[in-house]
Structures are given as C-alpha cells and as structure tokens.
Design a protein around this motif. Structure first.
Motif, PDB file in Angstrom:
ATOM      1  N   GLU A 195      60.076  83.689  13.046  1.00 18.59           N
ATOM      2  CA  GLU A 195      59.041  84.095  13.772  1.00 18.59           C
ATOM      3  C   GLU A 195      59.091  84.678  14.881  1.00 18.59           C
ATOM      4  O   GLU A 195      58.436  85.479  15.618  1.00 18.59           O
ATOM      5  CB  GLU A 195      58.152  82.866  13.896  1.00 18.59           C
ATOM      6  N   ALA A 196      60.647  84.833  15.400  1.00 17.47           N
ATOM      7  CA  ALA A 196      61.106  85.369  16.726  1.00 17.47           C
ATOM      8  C   ALA A 196      62.662  85.368  16.699  1.00 17.47           C
ATOM      9  O   ALA A 196      63.203  84.841  15.913  1.00 17.47           O
ATOM     10  CB  ALA A 196      60.512  84.515  18.067  1.00 17.47           C
ATOM     11  N   VAL A 197      63.148  86.464  17.323  1.00 19.87           N
ATOM     12  CA  VAL A 197      64.326  86.680  17.576  1.00 19.87           C
ATOM     13  C   VAL A 197      64.888  86.862  18.984  1.00 19.87           C
ATOM     14  O   VAL A 197      64.209  87.199  19.889  1.00 19.87           O
ATOM     15  CB  VAL A 197      65.026  88.005  16.978  1.00 19.87           C
ATOM     16  N   SER A 198      66.006  85.913  19.212  1.00 23.45           N
ATOM     17  CA  SER A 198      66.506  86.072  20.570  1.00 23.45           C
ATOM     18  C   SER A 198      67.762  87.025  20.415  1.00 23.45           C
ATOM     19  O   SER A 198      68.553  87.041  19.616  1.00 23.45           O
ATOM     20  CB  SER A 198      67.018  84.638  20.968  1.00 23.45           C
ATOM     21  N   ILE A 211      58.202  90.844  13.864  1.00 24.73           N
ATOM     22  CA  ILE A 211      59.084  89.667  14.353  1.00 24.73           C
ATOM     23  C   ILE A 211      58.972  89.764  16.016  1.00 24.73           C
ATOM     24  O   ILE A 211      59.399  90.987  16.689  1.00 24.73           O
ATOM     25  CB  ILE A 211      60.353  89.551  13.942  1.00 24.73           C
ATOM     26  N   ASP A 212      58.611  88.665  16.596  1.00 20.62           N
ATOM     27  CA  ASP A 212      58.503  88.685  18.045  1.00 20.62           C
ATOM     28  C   ASP A 212      59.730  88.437  18.643  1.00 20.62           C
ATOM     29  O   ASP A 212      60.700  88.263  18.112  1.00 20.62           O
ATOM     30  CB  ASP A 212      57.555  87.429  18.501  1.00 20.62           C
ATOM     31  N   VAL A 213      59.955  89.245  19.794  1.00 15.68           N
ATOM     32  CA  VAL A 213      61.165  89.420  20.577  1.00 15.68           C
ATOM     33  C   VAL A 213      61.521  88.717  21.807  1.00 15.68           C
ATOM     34  O   VAL A 213      60.731  88.433  22.807  1.00 15.68           O
ATOM     35  CB  VAL A 213      61.667  90.838  20.795  1.00 15.68           C
ATOM     36  N   ILE A 214      62.574  87.842  21.971  1.00 14.28           N
ATOM     37  CA  ILE A 214      62.871  87.156  23.253  1.00 14.28           C
ATOM     38  C   ILE A 214      64.291  87.805  23.455  1.00 14.28           C
ATOM     39  O   ILE A 214      65.452  87.932  22.951  1.00 14.28           O
ATOM     40  CB  ILE A 214      63.246  85.565  23.116  1.00 14.28           C
ATOM     41  N   LEU A 242      63.473  80.317  14.660  1.00 17.16           N
ATOM     42  CA  LEU A 242      64.077  81.502  15.549  1.00 17.16           C
ATOM     43  C   LEU A 242      65.368  81.798  14.684  1.00 17.16           C
ATOM     44  O   LEU A 242      65.984  80.927  14.389  1.00 17.16           O
ATOM     45  CB  LEU A 242      64.390  80.638  16.860  1.00 17.16           C
ATOM     46  N   GLY A 243      65.746  83.321  15.067  1.00 13.79           N
ATOM     47  CA  GLY A 243      66.859  83.761  14.820  1.00 13.79           C
ATOM     48  C   GLY A 243      67.781  84.129  16.109  1.00 13.79           C
ATOM     49  O   GLY A 243      66.919  84.465  17.316  1.00 13.79           O
ATOM     50  N   PHE A 244      68.952  84.287  15.842  1.00 14.56           N
ATOM     51  CA  PHE A 244      69.769  84.964  17.035  1.00 14.56           C
ATOM     52  C   PHE A 244      70.443  86.222  16.496  1.00 14.56           C
ATOM     53  O   PHE A 244      71.080  86.305  15.454  1.00 14.56           O
ATOM     54  CB  PHE A 244      70.665  83.830  17.478  1.00 14.56           C
TER      55      PHE A 244
END
Length: 400
Positions: free
Chosen positions: A96-99, A119-122, A24-26
């Motif tokens: 794999e996703a970014v907040s 990249i999937d997104v939150i 996860l990235g922010f």
C-alpha cells in the motif's frame, strides 16, 4: 470497515487506523545502509506497518541477504524497483506504500513509477536533484491523488513539536532572529574507504549543484521552517571545502532573511573534527528565546525575556503541549531519541495513507507531515544557495 466511515474522532497515533497494519515495501535500504535501517526500525516501532516486499539493493547478494534478515518472502524480494512496482500493483495483497531509501539522483524516477502504479510513497530527502523534477513530482502527486511523504525525521521529535507550538502560541513573541546549524566531521579526512555513500555525495553528476547543502543543509532548512513557521525569503551563501580535497563543498555559510524580514544564519559542515550529529536551532523573538539540540533531543530550553530560564524535559505533563505529548512514548527518565522520531514519522504517515485509502477525514492538526510542497521548497532552497554562491555571494530570492 474501510469504507464504513468518513471521519475519525481522534488521532490514535499508537494504533493503526484500519485495525490492521498497512503493507509496506522498500526500495533500497539493505545491508550497509544506515538510513535504511532507521526507516525499517521506525516503521516497525510505529506499529502501523508490516514490511512485506522489497528491492533492497542493486547488488543481488545484498538484496537476498537483506530480504532474509527482514523476513521478506523470496517471491517478494525483487531484482529491481521497476519489477517490484509492476508486480506489487497487480497483487490483491500488494503493498500500500513504498519507502524509497536510495541515492538522491534516483528519487524522481522511482517515486514517479510508484505514484503512477497507484502506490503511496514515503521518500527520503532531498526529493530530487533538480527543481524541474521536483515540480514534476508535485504535479504527479496531485494528478494521482496519492500521498507522498517526505522523511524529515527531526521534525518528529517531541520537543521539536513542543518548540513549534510554543512559538505558534506566542512564547517568543515576534521572531527577530534565528540561528540553525548542522555540524559533522566525516568529510574531514579523505573519502576513499568511507563507503559508496561518501563518494557519491561529492559527485556533481549524482547529487546536482550542491553536496553538503543538499545533504544536511536541507534538514537544517526544514527544521528552521518547521519551528518558526516562517519561509526563507532570500539567502546569501558561500560554499567552502574545509576538509580533505574533494569536488564539492563540505561546508556552507548561509545568511538568510525570513519572510517577516528577520535575519538569520544557517551553517552546515561535514568537516569539523569532534562534531558528530550537531543539529541545533535557536530562535529569538521580542518576548523570549528557544534552543533545541538534536544531540540532547529530550531537552528544550526556553527563556522568557527578563525571567528565569525554563527547561522543558520530554515527558507527560509539566507544560508539555498536547501536540507534543502525542509523540511521547515513555515517562521521563526513559530515553527517547532518533528511532522514536522515525517511529513518530511512520505512525503519522500510516494514519495519512490509511485515511486516504479508506476515505476518512482526519481531524485538523492530527498529523503534521511534510509532503511534496515541502520537498519542492527544499529544492528551491538548494538552488537559491547554489545561485548565490556561484554569483559570488550575492543575495538571491527564494523562488516559489
């Protein structure tokens, strides 16, 4: 393992679906940002995520210091989100996703960039500042096939899930009326000295047509929709400034009608001294009523018509439905609150994103997340309230 199955037999909310934590990235969320800390804590507590990269602040010192605190390697602490999206998409071990935990007006372009990068997104609420941008993100999410999760954490309290499914099971009968409120005090006094967030929240060039409605009003609307299962059909709104002088509203009174014709009231204010984080919902039907208060999140009050009231306490058994029990971490007497709701959100997001990446089909009802359609509905609610207020308080239909 990640390509060896096409379905999963059970939810497994506590454990990562792929036998490992997702990367996860922010973007945003660094020092000084309370919401970012909630996201970070929820992601870690969920056990589904390892935070490995970030563009944590537009301020270089803040970004560096935040990355050190979060134990992000120096070569994955980025100066801006554009650099981060490009670099991480090109790595074999990329996120794999970014907040996305940034101010409202940046949501659209940042989310779009990461979706386009695969990249999937939150994404923090509200999804955008305009309906047109929200519709564009809906189309982009569909085109890319990536997951976009909206972070409405209150819906991930166990007792909210309990209320939702009690109503689905007929506990209150046909819904006849509802009342939802979210009351705070911070905008009562003058804004200077309260931080950058307090300032931009009342700048129409930054947040669009509303302030308090777009901020906490979207939470109240989403909670109403989540628990009742009903859409709002029309609204009649009045905006007020009940605190220190400012450019935008700090209070709104909204009459609404649900799609089944039931009336209701949505009241939000950030200028009520003595109020802290008072999100409360009451729903009444022809067979009973339910009452939940975010400041007492482990308690759900239910009164069947003509019978003694029942108090449901968060915990295992004793009337707790399976849909709610999946979100419960501790026995009764050991408190669960906001960070646990964030952890439940991030756990369900982890399941959804892992399943998409591995080609798994999660069992029906396994997760109950909010996606792009919910983000769009939130923007339609904001616009309908603004249209009503600007027309002098007339009734306005919610567009679809």
């Amino acid at each position: 393992m990640e390509n060896s199955m096409t379905s999963v037999g059970k939810c497994g909310l506590r454990n990562p679906l792929l036998g490992r934590r997702l990367r996860l990235g922010f973007v945003g969320g660094g020092r000084g940002g309370l919401v970012g800390q909630w996201h970070f804590a929820g992601a870690r507590l969920s056990n589904h995520w390892q935070v490995v990269a970030g563009a944590l602040s537009s301020d270089p010192d803040n970004a560096h210091n935040s990355a050190v605190e979060w134990m992000i390697a120096p070569d994955r602490s980025y100066g801006d989100w554009k650099e981060m999206a490009e670099a991480e998409a090109g790595r074999d071990d990329g996120i794999e996703a970014v907040s996305i935990v940034t101010p409202n007006w940046t949501h659209h372009r940042i989310a779009a960039a990461f979706l386009k990068a695969g990249i999937d997104v939150i994404l923090d609420k509200p999804m955008t500042t305009t309906v047109s941008d929200a519709r564009e993100l809906v189309e982009l999410q569909r085109a890319t096939g990536r997951v976009l999760v909206m972070t409405y954490p209150y819906a991930h309290h166990a007792m909210v899930r309990q209320a939702k499914h009690m109503i689905r099971n007929g506990a209150v009968g046909s819904i006849r009326q509802a009342h939802v409120e979210y009351v705070q005090e911070w905008a009562t006094s003058p804004v200077p000295g309260r931080g950058k967030g307090a300032i931009w929240r009342h700048d129409p060039e930054k947040v669009g047509r509303t302030s308090t409605i777009g901020d906490i009003g979207t939470h109240a609307y989403h909670l109403l929709h989540t628990i009742t299962g009903q859409q709002i059909a029309s609204v009649r709104a009045e905006f007020h400034n009940c605190g220190a002088p400012k450019r935008m509203e700090d209070t709104a009174y909204v009459n609404f009608r649900l799609e089944n014709g039931a009336p209701g009231i949505l009241w939000v204010t950030q200028a009520a001294p003595g109020q802290y984080c008072g999100l409360r919902i009451r729903v009444w039907g022809d067979m009973g009523g339910l009452d939940w208060d975010q400041e007492k999140p482990e308690v759900l009050r239910y009164v069947p018509l003509g019978e003694q009231e029942q108090i449901f306490l968060r915990g295992h058994g004793n009337g707790i439905l399976p849909e709610a029990e999946r979100l419960i971490h501790l026995p009764r007497g050991h408190g669960e609150a906001a960070v646990d709701a964030w952890a439940n959100l991030y756990a369900e997001a982890g399941l959804a994103i892992a399943a998409r990446r591995a080609g798994y089909a999660l069992p029906k009802g396994c997760i109950e997340l909010s996606g792009v359609e919910d983000g769009l509905k939130g923007m339609l609610f904001i616009d309908a309230c603004a249209d009503s207020h600007e027309s002098g308080g007339s009734w306005v239909s919610m567009k679809q």
